[in-house]
Design an enzyme around this catalytic site. Sequence first.
Site, PDB file in Angstrom:
ATOM      1  CB  CYS A   3      97.090 -42.634   9.830  1.00 40.25           C
ATOM      2  SG  CYS A   3      96.536 -40.968   9.538  1.00 40.25           S
ATOM      3  NE  ARG A  19     101.484 -46.444   9.135  1.00 39.20           N
ATOM      4  CZ  ARG A  19     101.790 -46.766   7.894  1.00 39.20           C
ATOM      5  NH1 ARG A  19     102.922 -47.366   7.645  1.00 39.20           N
ATOM      6  NH2 ARG A  19     100.981 -46.499   6.900  1.00 39.20           N
ATOM      7  CD1 TRP A  40     101.946 -36.756   9.379  1.00 38.20           C
ATOM      8  CD2 TRP A  40     100.594 -36.728   7.611  1.00 38.20           C
ATOM      9  NE1 TRP A  40     102.490 -35.912   8.451  1.00 38.20           N
ATOM     10  CE2 TRP A  40     101.691 -35.872   7.357  1.00 38.20           C
ATOM     11  CE3 TRP A  40      99.609 -36.847   6.627  1.00 38.20           C
ATOM     12  CZ2 TRP A  40     101.830 -35.164   6.162  1.00 38.20           C
ATOM     13  CZ3 TRP A  40      99.742 -36.144   5.442  1.00 38.20           C
ATOM     14  CH2 TRP A  40     100.857 -35.313   5.216  1.00 38.20           C
ATOM     15  CG  ASN A  44      96.947 -45.172   6.651  1.00 42.01           C
ATOM     16  OD1 ASN A  44      97.751 -46.042   6.352  1.00 42.01           O
ATOM     17  ND2 ASN A  44      97.123 -43.923   6.294  1.00 42.01           N
ATOM     18  N   GLY A  45      94.327 -43.200   5.178  1.00 40.57           N
ATOM     19  CA  GLY A  45      94.073 -42.984   3.756  1.00 40.57           C
ATOM     20  C   GLY A  45      93.179 -41.773   3.563  1.00 40.57           C
ATOM     21  CD  GLU A  80     119.780 -39.205   3.102  1.00 38.54           C
ATOM     22  OE1 GLU A  80     119.016 -38.765   2.230  1.00 38.54           O
ATOM     23  OE2 GLU A  80     119.377 -39.753   4.147  1.00 38.54           O
ATOM     24  CE  LYS A 126     117.814 -38.128   6.551  1.00 39.94           C
ATOM     25  NZ  LYS A 126     117.305 -39.270   5.896  1.00 39.94           N
ATOM     26  CD  GLU A 149     114.184 -36.130   7.262  1.00 34.80           C
ATOM     27  OE1 GLU A 149     112.991 -36.405   7.166  1.00 34.80           O
ATOM     28  OE2 GLU A 149     115.087 -36.874   6.832  1.00 34.80           O
ATOM     29  CG  HIS A 160     127.472 -22.107 -13.025  1.00 33.34           C
ATOM     30  ND1 HIS A 160     128.000 -21.458 -14.116  1.00 33.34           N
ATOM     31  CD2 HIS A 160     128.206 -23.222 -12.853  1.00 33.34           C
ATOM     32  CE1 HIS A 160     129.004 -22.173 -14.612  1.00 33.34           C
ATOM     33  NE2 HIS A 160     129.149 -23.250 -13.855  1.00 33.34           N
ATOM     34  CE  LYS A 200     111.136 -45.154   8.638  1.00 34.27           C
ATOM     35  NZ  LYS A 200     112.169 -44.155   8.329  1.00 34.27           N
TER      36      LYS A 200
HETATM   37  C1  F6R Z   1     113.805 -38.826   4.846  1.00 36.75           C
HETATM   38  C2  F6R Z   1     112.868 -39.888   4.542  1.00 36.75           C
HETATM   39  C3  F6R Z   1     111.959 -39.715   3.382  1.00 36.75           C
HETATM   40  C4  F6R Z   1     111.742 -41.062   2.669  1.00 36.75           C
HETATM   41  C5  F6R Z   1     110.704 -40.915   1.556  1.00 36.75           C
HETATM   42  C6  F6R Z   1     110.537 -42.198   0.775  1.00 36.75           C
HETATM   43  O1  F6R Z   1     114.574 -39.117   5.961  1.00 36.75           O
HETATM   44  O2  F6R Z   1     112.816 -40.882   5.230  1.00 36.75           O
HETATM   45  O3  F6R Z   1     112.438 -38.764   2.500  1.00 36.75           O
HETATM   46  O4  F6R Z   1     112.961 -41.489   2.140  1.00 36.75           O
HETATM   47  O5  F6R Z   1     109.472 -40.541   2.115  1.00 36.75           O
HETATM   48  O6  F6R Z   1     110.156 -43.258   1.589  1.00 36.75           O
HETATM   49  P1  F6R Z   1     110.290 -44.747   1.102  1.00 36.75           P
HETATM   50  O7  F6R Z   1     111.725 -45.070   0.951  1.00 36.75           O
HETATM   51  O8  F6R Z   1     109.630 -45.568   2.183  1.00 36.75           O
HETATM   52  O9  F6R Z   1     109.561 -44.837  -0.200  1.00 36.75           O
END
Ligand code: F6R
Length: 578
Positions: A2, A27, A74, A100-101, A453, A457, A460, A476, A573
């Site tokens: 949010c 967010r 969110w 937010n929360g 990674e 990527k 997601e 395995h 994010k």
């Molecule tokens: C994936 C991504 C998330 C963040 C995770 C941690 O692309 O961005 O997996 O890496 O939510 O976020 P931070 O680094 O802000 O703690």
Amino acid sequence: MCGIIGYIGFRKASEVLLKALKTLEYRGYDSAGIAISNENGIEIKKGAGKVDDVATDLSFISLDGKIGVGHSRWATHGRVCNENAHPHSNCSKNVALVHNGVIENYLELKEELLKKGHKFESETDTETVAHLIEENLKSMAAEKAFSESIKRLEGSYSIVAIIKGEKRLFAARRNSPLILGIGENENFLASDIPAVLPYTKKIIPIEEEMLVSVSDSEYKIMDFGGMQVNPKVLEVDWDSTVAEKGGFAHFMLKEIYDQRISLKESLSAKTEEARKILDSAQNIHLIACGTSYHASFVFATLLEKELKKNAKAFIASDYQFVANPSNETVVIALTQSGETADTIQAVKFAKSKGAKLLSLTNVVGSSITRLSDSIVYLNAGPEVSVAATKTFSSQLAVIYKLIYGNSYLSNIPEIISNSLSQEQKIKELAQKIKDSKSIFFLGRGLSYPIAMEGALKLKEISYIHAEAYPAGELKHGPLSLIEEGVPVIALAPSDETKAKMLGNIKEVKARGGFVIALTDNPKLEKEVDAVIEIEKTRAELYPFAMLPALQLLAYYVSIFRGIDPDRPRNLAKSVTVE
Ligand code: F6R
């Protein structure tokens, strides 16, 4: 999760709020709304959908008034629907607020308010706070009504409220981010710095359990006991254009290309104090989530191999169930946002056992910085796309600087640039694999966390199932998943893993897998279906050569599947709930 924004000043608030919401959309983006205070009282426009969808209704922008709050959601409590979108109000519509929360005791409070005759319009925890303020306004002045309401809340919140007839914004923070942006005859409250950058670079990160009361020309910050505090005003050196697309189709693509520059900044990060901490430590726990966890995996490997430390990377949300920190442990938290609830909670657990905390973060004044004994900033600039790209390479750059000092790292930005030159080839391959049901990523040694990674990527932002394996693990179990045409991305640099990787690639080919190799080894060409060339470099720098190719691959698969890579479904994010 949010994005919240509050504005008070001389501009048309609706314009400021909508622009800020576009910046904060990463967010959360399932609903959006604004509330403006003007001579008609408080007017609210909100709805389910992205900011752009909701705000195409011109009534949003036509709202007049110089005071207001905005929100991009969110969902946590309550479905995604118009009623549950913020801002929320109360029975007499004299309060509007954004949150937010999670208010953990909202059911109890709601019951109490229902008994007093309050009528609720949404399923959210947030609406309770608006009614609580309304109840207190019956017997108290606005500022007190707000602070007394806040004191009754349990859980996490950053809240910004407007109250009819009041030329102030009222805000509170507990376990959710909030910054105050200080302008000339205008002030801002926001979840994140980029939202206020077009107007001011002067900010105050609001501390835990603080109340804020802001007019257009002054501000007051108090603890919950009413004691006023005077925190330092920080000048941020982020450029507001960094949070714009700059001609790229998406923030993600821009941020992939930004790495050519952001890495130079990251390599100039101040690491001396942190290195001393590492030198004096023997037991090191690394704590992180998602992409940051992959960086911590690289870090743990290098601490073990190069600095001969006992180092282990932990998934933050599991840390308290599996780790045993003590006052002899150095904990390193990796979090680009500095706000990830799982990471913060794990860190608090480690600190309660006496551990010392070093953190690597991108955001000045973020929650993690207030818990840390020492901080290294990534200097990557703001990252807007939900999928982390440039902040991951910046984490790696800072980790490498901590481990190796400055020697030979200066050509990392060039390695990244060279890798980006494969874009056309990668685009063609993305087209070929875009309809796959599953895609596998293989790597050994330092390539394994990079494979993880790559898989994260891809999954997601393309919604294709993707998994990474240490290549030797294939036999395995996972090998049974390989059949005709299943794409396997093999990270096969010419380092110590070269010969064994070739063996694993052959195993996959023998079962009909479609192998794309990331390699600088020309001999591999005849063994695989396609090659993405990477630069020949020092063994430990191969992660930088392979990473941009994996980011571009994910980006183009997402594009070819018609998905907006900046806003993948269900994600946000900065994940501020556990
Ligand atoms: C994936 C991504 C998330 C963040 C995770 C941690 O692309 O961005 O997996 O890496 O939510 O976020 P931070 O680094 O802000 O703690």
